[in-house]
Design a protein around this motif. Structure first.
Motif, PDB file in Angstrom:
ATOM      1  N   ASN A  21      -0.346   1.875  -5.688  1.00  0.00           N
ATOM      2  CA  ASN A  21      -1.543   2.010  -6.537  1.00  0.00           C
ATOM      3  C   ASN A  21      -2.368   0.730  -6.579  1.00  0.00           C
ATOM      4  O   ASN A  21      -2.704   0.231  -7.658  1.00  0.00           O
ATOM      5  N   ASN A 322      -3.565   5.365 -12.967  1.00  0.00           N
ATOM      6  CA  ASN A 322      -2.409   4.967 -12.135  1.00  0.00           C
ATOM      7  C   ASN A 322      -2.526   3.507 -11.711  1.00  0.00           C
ATOM      8  O   ASN A 322      -1.537   2.768 -11.682  1.00  0.00           O
ATOM      9  N   THR A 323      -3.755   3.100 -11.355  1.00  0.00           N
ATOM     10  CA  THR A 323      -3.985   1.700 -10.950  1.00  0.00           C
ATOM     11  C   THR A 323      -3.650   0.765 -12.109  1.00  0.00           C
ATOM     12  O   THR A 323      -2.950  -0.238 -11.935  1.00  0.00           O
TER      13      THR A 323
END
Ligand SMILES: C[S@@+](CC[C@H](N)C(=O)[O-])C[C@H]1O[C@@H](n2cnc3c(N)ncnc32)[C@H](O)[C@@H]1O
Length: 374
Positions: A21, A322-323
């Protein structure tokens, strides 16, 4: 919060890992590549170097750990080939905090070396890669051992949460109610405490590197910052994270007091603050100082940027969540508990999706190219 112990990107190669990610950060590395190439060209012009010391600070773990180094080696190799000069020996140091997943990097080194040999011929080298664990807000390398320092998406992390913020034991404790970072409702004392911590940290960073770089040595630093003097002018992702946490507090999933006592060890400085700090410290000359607007998925914000459809915005919100999770989960988990992380990031993704649907979510990235004065 002991930042050195608590801050680390999610290790390994799983679904929530930084390795899986980190395309936003790899885009940021690519965006700053032309500045890095220019600095290398200036470093090596008219000099044949027998050996060159290179360091990447805040390398993390995953495909990005060796990306800047690969780019730097490609550029040096192309310059030597074009000038018909021998390739210098390369001493490459990858640095991060001790809790970083260095084993992941070591596991990918043989593929890295094979790729270098395949791409550049068996006569290429030698290239010695080592890892140095420790904070870049202090000395990491021997005096005058480095020629080129690179750092991307790392210097917006402070060495500590500004002193007195949320410190319940101190009589002078400052509370940033319902927030995790500077926001429109933060008292002036919060803004001052963050600016002061940045000033101390960045000064220490420059002072340490000034010892380690040779005169004429160069640094290219790229990190999150801002275009305006007012740190509350643009909403940050921390604001939306605070919103997700406050929703959970209202439902009794977490305690509101926990939100009041969490403060991010993060600061996005105004480009003028950066310039002033370089000038105050005095060892470096500024070759370039550029700011660029980047959207939350890591793309340069064009003037023609169009808003996303609702479903695109919500998919984008999930990717951004998610990052962010891969970067900040270790910190949030140690404060709020691991059992609420799935719920938190699911809510955060929804809030980000809604935000992106209504406006262009952007951050400002600063790229700074410096030369060590003689
Ligand atoms: C978002 S990651 C960026 C990683 C990589 N440079 C990239 O562009 O993908 C930020 C990294 O900086 C590291 N970091 C933060 N503060 C640090 C410090 N004081 N000293 C060394 N590394 C630090 C973190 O541990 C993390 O791995």
């Amino acid at each position: 919060m002991d930042v050195e112990q608590v801050l680390h990107m999610n290790g390994g190669n799983g679904e929530t890992s930084y390795a899986k990610n980190s395309t936003v950060q790899s885009n940021v590395i690519s965006i700053a590549k032309s500045v890095t190439d220019e600095a290398l060209q200036k470093l090596m012009s008219n000099t044949v170097m027998g050996s060159i010391g290179i360091a990447d600070l805040g390398c993390s773990s995953g495909p990005n750990s060796l990306l800047p180094v690969s780019n730097i080696i490609d550029t040096i190799h192309a310059m030597c080939r074009d000038a018909n000069t021998p390739m210098p020996e390369l001493r490459v140091s990858l640095n991060d905090l001790p809790t970083n997943d260095f084993n992941y990097i070591f596991g990918s080194l043989s593929e890295f070396h094979d790729k270098l040999k395949r791409g550049k011929g068996s006569g290429f080298g030698p290239c010695f890669v080592s890892a140095v664990a420790g904070s870049f807000y202090g000395r990491l390398f021997p005096r005058r051992s480095l020629h080129f320092v690179h750092s991307s998406s790392s210097l917006h992390w402070l060495s500590q949460v500004p002193t007195d913020l949320g410190n319940k034991n101190g009589t002078e404790a400052i509370t940033n109610k319902g927030k995790l970072y500077i926001s429109k409702t933060s008292p002036q004392s919060v803004l001052k405490a963050y600016a002061f911590q940045f000033h101390n940290d960045f000064f220490e960073f420059l002072r340490s590197r000034s010892e380690e770089l040779v005169p004429g040595g160069r640094m290219v630093l790229s990190f999150m910052g801002r275009n305006t003097s007012d740190p509350t002018a643009e909403e940050s992702g921390w604001e939306l994270m605070a919103q997700a946490l406050m929703d959970m507090a209202k439902e009794g999933i977490i305690e509101e007091e926990k939100i009041d006592t969490f403060n991010a060890p993060y600061y996005a400085p105004w480009s003028e603050e950066v310039k002033m700090e370089v000038e105050t410290e005095g060892s470096f000359a500024i070759d370039r100082l550029e700011t660029m607007e980047i959207d939350w998925e890591g793309f340069v914000v064009e003037k023609s940027y169009k808003n996303k459809s609702e479903s695109e915005a919500f998919s984008s919100g999930r990717r951004v969540a998610n990052t962010v999770r891969a970067v900040v989960e270790s910190m949030l988990q140690s404060h709020f508990g691991g059992n609420v992380m799935d719920e938190l990031f699911q809510r955060f993704g929804g809030i980000v999706g809604d935000y992106i649907y209504k406006r262009t979510a952007r951050f400002c990235n600063i790229t700074l190219s410096l030369v060590r004065k003689a």
